[in-house]
Design an enzyme around this catalytic site. Structure first.
Site, mmCIF file in Angstrom:
data_model
loop_
_atom_site.group_PDB
_atom_site.id
_atom_site.type_symbol
_atom_site.label_atom_id
_atom_site.label_comp_id
_atom_site.label_asym_id
_atom_site.label_seq_id
_atom_site.Cartn_x
_atom_site.Cartn_y
_atom_site.Cartn_z
ATOM 1 N N GLY A 31 0.789 -1.227 0.000
ATOM 2 C CA GLY A 31 0.000 0.000 0.000
ATOM 3 C C GLY A 31 0.820 1.276 0.000
ATOM 4 O O GLY A 31 0.328 2.337 0.407
ATOM 5 N N ASN A 85 -4.954 2.155 -13.250
ATOM 6 C CA ASN A 85 -4.019 1.227 -12.608
ATOM 7 C C ASN A 85 -2.597 1.719 -12.824
ATOM 8 O O ASN A 85 -2.317 2.429 -13.786
ATOM 9 C CB ASN A 85 -4.182 -0.172 -13.209
ATOM 10 C CG ASN A 85 -3.241 -1.195 -12.592
ATOM 11 O OD1 ASN A 85 -3.120 -1.272 -11.376
ATOM 12 N ND2 ASN A 85 -2.541 -1.937 -13.441
ATOM 13 N N LYS A 130 -16.885 -14.578 -9.034
ATOM 14 C CA LYS A 130 -16.230 -13.264 -9.143
ATOM 15 C C LYS A 130 -17.299 -12.185 -9.165
ATOM 16 O O LYS A 130 -17.185 -11.140 -8.526
ATOM 17 C CB LYS A 130 -15.396 -13.188 -10.419
ATOM 18 C CG LYS A 130 -14.547 -11.916 -10.550
ATOM 19 C CD LYS A 130 -13.764 -11.935 -11.851
ATOM 20 C CE LYS A 130 -12.758 -10.809 -11.937
ATOM 21 N NZ LYS A 130 -11.477 -11.109 -11.248
ATOM 22 N N HIS A 137 1.416 0.308 -13.189
ATOM 23 C CA HIS A 137 2.139 -0.945 -13.485
ATOM 24 C C HIS A 137 3.633 -0.633 -13.594
ATOM 25 O O HIS A 137 3.999 0.335 -14.290
ATOM 26 C CB HIS A 137 1.613 -1.543 -14.791
ATOM 27 C CG HIS A 137 2.270 -2.835 -15.163
ATOM 28 N ND1 HIS A 137 1.920 -4.031 -14.578
ATOM 29 C CD2 HIS A 137 3.259 -3.102 -16.043
ATOM 30 C CE1 HIS A 137 2.686 -4.991 -15.100
ATOM 31 N NE2 HIS A 137 3.498 -4.460 -15.981
ATOM 32 N N ARG A 150 -5.664 -8.519 -8.894
ATOM 33 C CA ARG A 150 -6.743 -9.274 -9.527
ATOM 34 C C ARG A 150 -7.193 -8.535 -10.776
ATOM 35 O O ARG A 150 -7.131 -7.309 -10.834
ATOM 36 C CB ARG A 150 -7.954 -9.376 -8.578
ATOM 37 C CG ARG A 150 -7.682 -10.261 -7.425
ATOM 38 C CD ARG A 150 -8.872 -10.604 -6.582
ATOM 39 N NE ARG A 150 -8.367 -11.474 -5.531
ATOM 40 C CZ ARG A 150 -8.203 -12.779 -5.683
ATOM 41 N NH1 ARG A 150 -8.577 -13.363 -6.797
ATOM 42 N NH2 ARG A 150 -7.677 -13.511 -4.718
ATOM 43 N N LEU A 151 -7.686 -9.334 -11.744
ATOM 44 C CA LEU A 151 -8.284 -8.702 -12.920
ATOM 45 C C LEU A 151 -9.642 -8.142 -12.509
ATOM 46 O O LEU A 151 -10.386 -8.792 -11.760
ATOM 47 C CB LEU A 151 -8.475 -9.742 -14.027
ATOM 48 C CG LEU A 151 -7.201 -10.119 -14.804
ATOM 49 C CD1 LEU A 151 -7.548 -11.152 -15.871
ATOM 50 C CD2 LEU A 151 -6.590 -8.894 -15.457
HETATM 51 C C1 GRF Z 1 3.512 -1.444 -7.420
HETATM 52 O O1 GRF Z 1 4.807 -1.682 -7.951
HETATM 53 C C2 GRF Z 1 2.526 -1.365 -8.542
HETATM 54 O O2 GRF Z 1 3.050 -0.790 -9.720
HETATM 55 C C3 GRF Z 1 2.218 -2.822 -8.776
HETATM 56 O O3 GRF Z 1 2.182 -3.402 -7.479
HETATM 57 C C4 GRF Z 1 3.023 -2.631 -6.624
HETATM 58 C C5 GRF Z 1 2.183 -2.179 -5.444
HETATM 59 O O4 GRF Z 1 2.999 -1.604 -4.491
HETATM 60 N N1 GRF Z 1 0.967 -2.984 -9.452
HETATM 61 P P1 GRF Z 1 2.296 -0.955 -3.183
HETATM 62 O O5 GRF Z 1 1.394 -2.031 -2.592
HETATM 63 O O6 GRF Z 1 1.517 0.238 -3.637
HETATM 64 O O7 GRF Z 1 3.450 -0.594 -2.285
#
Ligand code: GRF
Length: 186
Positions: A12, A107, A65, A109, A91-92
């Site tokens: 988080g 999101n 789901k 990534h 999760r998707l």
């Molecule tokens: C981050 O690297 C994000 O890009 C990926 O999962 C990680 C989550 O990190 N999807 P956090 O839980 O916000 O510290």
């Protein structure tokens, strides 16, 4: 003032960075709810420290789901949530939430999509020996890390040092997500 929910499955740190940017007045939004599929995830402690309600539901306690997402949707509606911010939600997102929040789910990534989608993007990048990787914020569609890209930022790979590379990526994530939310909501 945009009402948002943050979805997370792990530490988080992105949630915390967004909440602190809101507290500084940098983002014109309020986090109404943190949603997690992992009741024991550290994000629940970060949310509690910020007095933000947590909805922790374990998908395996639901028949489908759809039923799981209906339960989330009921709580989102109760809190008048307008926008969903995924930050480490592993999760998707299914049709129930996608149809309820069309073009209102984003999101983050840890790669320069479309390179290295899916799990362990950082490990994929380092295994490929790329010299530059980065972070992407994108809209969420029915695919995995396939929605339209909003903003990206490059991060140099520290050769042979995953830990340092990952720390650099997280630091860039926190700034990038804040910049995207400012652009979307301010
Ligand atoms: C981050 O690297 C994000 O890009 C990926 O999962 C990680 C989550 O990190 N999807 P956090 O839980 O916000 O510290």
């Amino acid at each position: 003032m945009k009402s948002i929910a943050v979805f997370a499955s792990g530490s988080g740190s992105n949630f915390q960075a967004i909440q602190e940017a809101i507290e500084r007045g940098d983002i014109n939004a309020t986090i109404k709810l943190v949603v997690t599929d992992k009741p024991g995830a550290y994000v629940t402690e970060r949310a509690a420290a910020k007095n933000i309600p947590v909805l922790a539901l374990s998908p395996k306690t639901f028949d489908s789901k759809d039923a799981y997402e209906q339960a989330i949707l009921a709580e989102l509606r109760k809190n008048d949530v307008e926008f969903l911010v995924l930050a480490g939600y592993m999760r998707l997102v299914g049709s129930t939430l996608l149809e309820a929040y069309p073009s209102h789910i984003i999101n983050i990534h840890p790669s320069l999509l479309p390179s290295f989608p899916g799990k362990d993007a950082i490990g994929q990048a380092m295994a490929h020996g790329v010299k530059v990787t980065g972070v992407t914020v994108h809209y969420v569609d029915e695919g995995m890390d396939t929605g339209s890209i909003i903003m990206q930022r490059a991060v140099d790979v520290v050769d042979g040092n995953r830990e340092e590379t990952e720390a650099n990526i997280h630091a860039v994530e926190h700034g990038l997500y804040t910049d995207v939310l400012k652009q979307l909501f301010n």
